[in-house]
Design a protein around this motif. Structure first.
Motif, PDB file in Angstrom:
ATOM      1  N   MET A   1       0.829  -1.207   0.000  1.00  0.00           N
ATOM      2  CA  MET A   1       0.000   0.000   0.000  1.00  0.00           C
ATOM      3  C   MET A   1       0.862   1.255   0.000  1.00  0.00           C
ATOM      4  SD  MET A   1      -3.072   1.123   2.600  1.00  0.00           S
ATOM      5  CE  MET A   1      -2.035   1.673   3.955  1.00  0.00           C
ATOM      6  N   ARG A   2       1.997   1.203   0.706  1.00  0.00           N
ATOM      7  CA  ARG A   2       2.861   2.379   0.791  1.00  0.00           C
ATOM      8  C   ARG A   2       3.380   2.790  -0.582  1.00  0.00           C
ATOM      9  NH1 ARG A   2       7.691   2.156   5.000  1.00  0.00           N
ATOM     10  NH2 ARG A   2       5.863   2.026   6.363  1.00  0.00           N
ATOM     11  N   GLN A   3       3.781   1.788  -1.388  1.00  0.00           N
ATOM     12  CA  GLN A   3       4.297   2.099  -2.716  1.00  0.00           C
ATOM     13  C   GLN A   3       3.232   2.757  -3.583  1.00  0.00           C
ATOM     14  OE1 GLN A   3       6.698  -0.891  -4.738  1.00  0.00           O
ATOM     15  NE2 GLN A   3       5.656  -0.465  -6.676  1.00  0.00           N
ATOM     16  N   VAL A   4       2.004   2.252  -3.488  1.00  0.00           N
ATOM     17  CA  VAL A   4       0.912   2.842  -4.266  1.00  0.00           C
ATOM     18  C   VAL A   4       0.683   4.297  -3.860  1.00  0.00           C
ATOM     19  CG1 VAL A   4      -1.562   2.720  -4.734  1.00  0.00           C
ATOM     20  CG2 VAL A   4      -0.207   0.629  -4.664  1.00  0.00           C
ATOM     21  N   LEU A   5       0.725   4.580  -2.577  1.00  0.00           N
ATOM     22  CA  LEU A   5       0.522   5.944  -2.102  1.00  0.00           C
ATOM     23  C   LEU A   5       1.644   6.865  -2.559  1.00  0.00           C
ATOM     24  CD1 LEU A   5      -0.766   5.435   1.558  1.00  0.00           C
ATOM     25  CD2 LEU A   5      -2.017   6.430  -0.360  1.00  0.00           C
ATOM     26  N   ILE A   6       2.892   6.400  -2.455  1.00  0.00           N
ATOM     27  CA  ILE A   6       4.039   7.245  -2.810  1.00  0.00           C
ATOM     28  C   ILE A   6       4.031   7.574  -4.291  1.00  0.00           C
ATOM     29  CG2 ILE A   6       6.547   7.320  -3.000  1.00  0.00           C
ATOM     30  CD1 ILE A   6       6.659   5.699  -0.398  1.00  0.00           C
ATOM     31  N   TYR A   7       3.965   6.547  -5.119  1.00  0.00           N
ATOM     32  CA  TYR A   7       4.065   6.790  -6.560  1.00  0.00           C
ATOM     33  C   TYR A   7       2.771   7.341  -7.145  1.00  0.00           C
ATOM     34  CZ  TYR A   7       8.544   4.455  -6.321  1.00  0.00           C
ATOM     35  OH  TYR A   7       9.844   4.129  -6.010  1.00  0.00           O
ATOM     36  N   GLY A   8       1.616   6.958  -6.573  1.00  0.00           N
ATOM     37  CA  GLY A   8       0.370   7.576  -7.006  1.00  0.00           C
ATOM     38  C   GLY A   8       0.351   9.055  -6.659  1.00  0.00           C
ATOM     39  N   GLY A   9       0.853   9.391  -5.463  1.00  0.00           N
ATOM     40  CA  GLY A   9       0.946  10.798  -5.075  1.00  0.00           C
ATOM     41  C   GLY A   9       1.879  11.579  -5.970  1.00  0.00           C
ATOM     42  N   PHE A  10       3.010  10.961  -6.344  1.00  0.00           N
ATOM     43  CA  PHE A  10       3.958  11.648  -7.225  1.00  0.00           C
ATOM     44  C   PHE A  10       3.353  11.873  -8.611  1.00  0.00           C
ATOM     45  CE2 PHE A  10       7.426  11.667 -10.349  1.00  0.00           C
ATOM     46  CZ  PHE A  10       8.168  12.730  -9.869  1.00  0.00           C
ATOM     47  N   MET A  11       2.625  10.875  -9.116  1.00  0.00           N
ATOM     48  CA  MET A  11       1.987  11.020 -10.427  1.00  0.00           C
ATOM     49  C   MET A  11       1.034  12.220 -10.428  1.00  0.00           C
ATOM     50  SD  MET A  11       1.519   9.798 -13.555  1.00  0.00           S
ATOM     51  CE  MET A  11       2.090   8.085 -13.553  1.00  0.00           C
ATOM     52  N   VAL A  12       0.197  12.313  -9.394  1.00  0.00           N
ATOM     53  CA  VAL A  12      -0.770  13.405  -9.324  1.00  0.00           C
ATOM     54  C   VAL A  12      -0.064  14.741  -9.065  1.00  0.00           C
ATOM     55  CG1 VAL A  12      -2.762  14.290  -8.062  1.00  0.00           C
ATOM     56  CG2 VAL A  12      -2.642  11.871  -8.620  1.00  0.00           C
ATOM     57  N   LEU A 118      -5.808   2.857  -6.374  1.00  0.00           N
ATOM     58  CA  LEU A 118      -5.975   2.881  -4.922  1.00  0.00           C
ATOM     59  C   LEU A 118      -7.163   2.020  -4.497  1.00  0.00           C
ATOM     60  CD1 LEU A 118      -5.411   6.658  -4.091  1.00  0.00           C
ATOM     61  CD2 LEU A 118      -3.844   4.772  -3.648  1.00  0.00           C
ATOM     62  N   GLY A 119      -8.262   2.131  -5.235  1.00  0.00           N
ATOM     63  CA  GLY A 119      -9.455   1.387  -4.876  1.00  0.00           C
ATOM     64  C   GLY A 119      -9.234  -0.116  -4.880  1.00  0.00           C
ATOM     65  N   ARG A 120      -8.378  -0.588  -5.786  1.00  0.00           N
ATOM     66  CA  ARG A 120      -8.130  -2.027  -5.890  1.00  0.00           C
ATOM     67  C   ARG A 120      -7.031  -2.511  -4.952  1.00  0.00           C
ATOM     68  NH1 ARG A 120      -9.191  -0.589 -11.373  1.00  0.00           N
ATOM     69  NH2 ARG A 120      -6.996  -0.088 -11.716  1.00  0.00           N
ATOM     70  N   ASN A 121      -6.225  -1.599  -4.394  1.00  0.00           N
ATOM     71  CA  ASN A 121      -5.054  -2.025  -3.646  1.00  0.00           C
ATOM     72  C   ASN A 121      -5.015  -1.545  -2.202  1.00  0.00           C
ATOM     73  OD1 ASN A 121      -2.958  -3.326  -5.731  1.00  0.00           O
ATOM     74  ND2 ASN A 121      -4.056  -1.676  -6.771  1.00  0.00           N
ATOM     75  N   VAL A 122      -6.024  -0.796  -1.787  1.00  0.00           N
ATOM     76  CA  VAL A 122      -6.081  -0.297  -0.416  1.00  0.00           C
ATOM     77  C   VAL A 122      -7.315  -0.894   0.250  1.00  0.00           C
ATOM     78  CG1 VAL A 122      -6.343   1.764   1.016  1.00  0.00           C
ATOM     79  CG2 VAL A 122      -4.878   1.837  -1.005  1.00  0.00           C
ATOM     80  N   TRP A 129      -9.240   7.587   3.049  1.00  0.00           N
ATOM     81  CA  TRP A 129      -8.037   8.190   3.627  1.00  0.00           C
ATOM     82  C   TRP A 129      -6.907   8.207   2.610  1.00  0.00           C
ATOM     83  CZ3 TRP A 129      -3.388   5.481   4.450  1.00  0.00           C
ATOM     84  CH2 TRP A 129      -2.389   6.215   5.125  1.00  0.00           C
ATOM     85  N   ALA A 130      -6.709   7.105   1.902  1.00  0.00           N
ATOM     86  CA  ALA A 130      -5.658   7.043   0.884  1.00  0.00           C
ATOM     87  C   ALA A 130      -5.939   8.020  -0.252  1.00  0.00           C
ATOM     88  CB  ALA A 130      -5.541   5.617   0.342  1.00  0.00           C
ATOM     89  N   MET A 131      -7.199   8.149  -0.634  1.00  0.00           N
ATOM     90  CA  MET A 131      -7.564   9.121  -1.667  1.00  0.00           C
ATOM     91  C   MET A 131      -7.281  10.540  -1.191  1.00  0.00           C
ATOM     92  SD  MET A 131     -11.122   7.519  -3.150  1.00  0.00           S
ATOM     93  CE  MET A 131     -11.137   5.990  -4.103  1.00  0.00           C
ATOM     94  N   GLY A 132      -7.517  10.796   0.101  1.00  0.00           N
ATOM     95  CA  GLY A 132      -7.202  12.116   0.650  1.00  0.00           C
ATOM     96  C   GLY A 132      -5.716  12.403   0.618  1.00  0.00           C
ATOM     97  N   ILE A 133      -4.891  11.394   0.919  1.00  0.00           N
ATOM     98  CA  ILE A 133      -3.434  11.550   0.849  1.00  0.00           C
ATOM     99  C   ILE A 133      -3.011  11.916  -0.574  1.00  0.00           C
ATOM    100  CG2 ILE A 133      -1.258  10.289   0.936  1.00  0.00           C
ATOM    101  CD1 ILE A 133      -2.105  10.890   3.666  1.00  0.00           C
ATOM    102  N   THR A 134      -3.564  11.199  -1.551  1.00  0.00           N
ATOM    103  CA  THR A 134      -3.203  11.457  -2.948  1.00  0.00           C
ATOM    104  C   THR A 134      -3.692  12.827  -3.406  1.00  0.00           C
ATOM    105  OG1 THR A 134      -3.378   9.080  -3.368  1.00  0.00           O
ATOM    106  CG2 THR A 134      -3.328  10.520  -5.284  1.00  0.00           C
ATOM    107  N   LEU A 179       3.602   1.749 -10.592  1.00  0.00           N
ATOM    108  CA  LEU A 179       2.202   1.567 -10.199  1.00  0.00           C
ATOM    109  C   LEU A 179       1.553   0.374 -10.895  1.00  0.00           C
ATOM    110  CD1 LEU A 179       1.133   5.322 -10.191  1.00  0.00           C
ATOM    111  CD2 LEU A 179       1.206   3.809  -8.197  1.00  0.00           C
ATOM    112  N   ARG A 180       2.365  -0.433 -11.543  1.00  0.00           N
ATOM    113  CA  ARG A 180       1.829  -1.609 -12.232  1.00  0.00           C
ATOM    114  C   ARG A 180       1.272  -2.592 -11.206  1.00  0.00           C
ATOM    115  NH1 ARG A 180       4.921  -5.133 -16.914  1.00  0.00           N
ATOM    116  NH2 ARG A 180       3.138  -6.457 -17.466  1.00  0.00           N
ATOM    117  N   GLU A 181       0.055  -3.028 -11.448  1.00  0.00           N
ATOM    118  CA  GLU A 181      -0.603  -3.965 -10.536  1.00  0.00           C
ATOM    119  C   GLU A 181      -0.266  -5.397 -10.964  1.00  0.00           C
ATOM    120  OE1 GLU A 181      -4.776  -2.350  -9.446  1.00  0.00           O
ATOM    121  OE2 GLU A 181      -4.281  -1.456 -11.381  1.00  0.00           O
TER     122      GLU A 181
END
Length: 399
Positions: A1-12, A118-122, A129-134, A179-181
């Protein structure tokens, strides 16, 4: 989950941050090429309309084939579009690069696609909460890139600044690979819900329609303020000279970006404890009160800064809440597409807020009517979000 948050946040951060500074290029580009301002305005308007109109299609492709493939294409288009803007001396080529290409790129690199991952991995209990972080990461990008892009413009000029931004945008391509699943698959067993069935189901759902109406209001309010706050303050300078100083508008917009970070994070955090529909309604009602106070209290730099801080806190805090409710009602299988459909309404509101701000000002010589429309819409959005039902729908098939 941490990797998704970090790289998803960077993408946005990259995708939202770069676009936030486009207004800085308006005068340098139009003056250098001898264009009217309408050329640049048309490009940005086209960019936003394409972003909204194509987002559901891009979302459906991401749900079907995997989000990381879509984001690779989006990162490449973003970099090519910025390079095209830098190298275009023809208005049509500039509009294709900055309007069409970057508009398409934003459909593949912003909130809807990242939220699908995020929806599929959190876990469901931490999803909003994860969406708020992103969303907070995207807000940070908007706050960061204004001074960064102004610095590039001052140091290197328009063309080189855009080319450097193109290099920065290309970083979204390796980010997409992160972010590859690994376990992503999209199989259609007999009886599974199809994309068209999911679309039909959402359109018929009253809560989805109410969320869509509310999101229109969000787009109207934020883009009207983003585009017209600075000229509104300038108009006040004849009576209140201190308010019309350029530094006041710059500081006000920066405060919106800064407090947006805290607002988006807080909305995701609070959504774990309170009904999301009540939080959404509260945000829209809070905007209505803030705008009412702003236009009726005697203007001053301090009142402007307070207004900007409050609006910044409420700015994009609707994003994790709205997308979280969509996921809660319909599940995550087609979350990217359905989030994109709701977002299209947001972009229609954005277009109306930007256009009506200029159109009604030209007709009346004042922004007062548009401010009043924004207040009325805030009350409307407060009311339409209250009856939203935050529970998963019951299906007769396993979708």
């Amino acid at each position: 989950m941490r990797q998704v948050l970090i790289y998803g946040g960077f993408m946005v951060t990259m995708s939202m941050g770069i676009r936030h500074g486009f207004g800085l290029f308006n005068l340098p580009i139009t003056m250098a090429n001898g264009w009217g301002r309408e050329t640049f305005a048309l490009t940005i308007a086209l960019q936003n309309l394409i972003w909204g109109a194509v987002q559901p299609v891009t979302g459906a492709l991401a749900d079907r084939y995997g989000a990381f493939k879509i984001m690779i294409a989006g990162g490449a288009l973003y970099a090519l579009g910025l390079a095209g803007m830098a190298l275009s001396s023809d208005a049509l080529n500039f509009t294709i690069a900055g309007g069409l290409m970057i508009g398409l790129a934003q459909t593949a690199t912003t909130y809807s696609v990242v939220y699908g991952i995020l929806g599929r991995n959190v876990p469901a209990e931490k999803r909003v909460w994860a969406m708020g972080i992103t969303a907070a990461a995207g807000s940070f990008g908007q706050f960061l890139m204004i001074p960064a892009e102004q610095g590039l413009l001052s140091a290197f000029g328009t063309q080189d600044a855009l080319l450097m931004l193109a290099l920065m945008a290309s970083l979204m391509i390796p980010t997409a690979f992160m972010l590859r699943e690994k376990n992503f698959h999209h199989q259609h067993a007999h009886g599974d819900q199809t994309i068209m069935q999911a679309l039909s189901e959402a359109i018929r759902n009253p809560s989805f329609r109410l969320l869509t109406l509310g999101y229109f209001v969000c787009g109207f309010q934020v883009v009207f303020i983003a585009v017209h706050l600075a000229p509104y303050l300038k108009d006040l300078s004849t009576t209140y000279p201190a308010v019309g100083a350029p530094a006041v508008a710059t500081t006000a917009l920066a405060l919106i970006g800064l407090f947006n970070i805290f607002g988006t994070y807080s909305s995701g955090y609070l959504a774990q404890r309170f009904p999301k529909r009540f939080l959404l309604s509260g945000i829209y009602l809070g905007r209505a009160f803030a705008i009412t106070a702003f236009i009726w209290i005697e203007p001053s730099p301090m009142s402007t800064y307070i207004f900007s801080a409050i609006m910044g806190f409420l700015w994009l805090s609707t994003i994790p809440l709205t997308n979280g409710i969509v996921a809660q009602i319909f599940g995550v299988k087609y979350l990217t597409m359905l989030s994109g459909l709701v977002f299209f309404s947001h972009q229609l509101g954005s277009f109306c807020g930007a256009f009506l701000g200029g159109y009604l000002f030209d007709r009346t010589g004042s922004y007062l009517l548009v401010w009043q429309i924004a207040i009325a819409l805030g009350v409307f959005a407060f009311l339409v979000n209250l009856p939203v039902k935050e529970r998963a729908i019951t299906r007769t098939v396993n979708a």
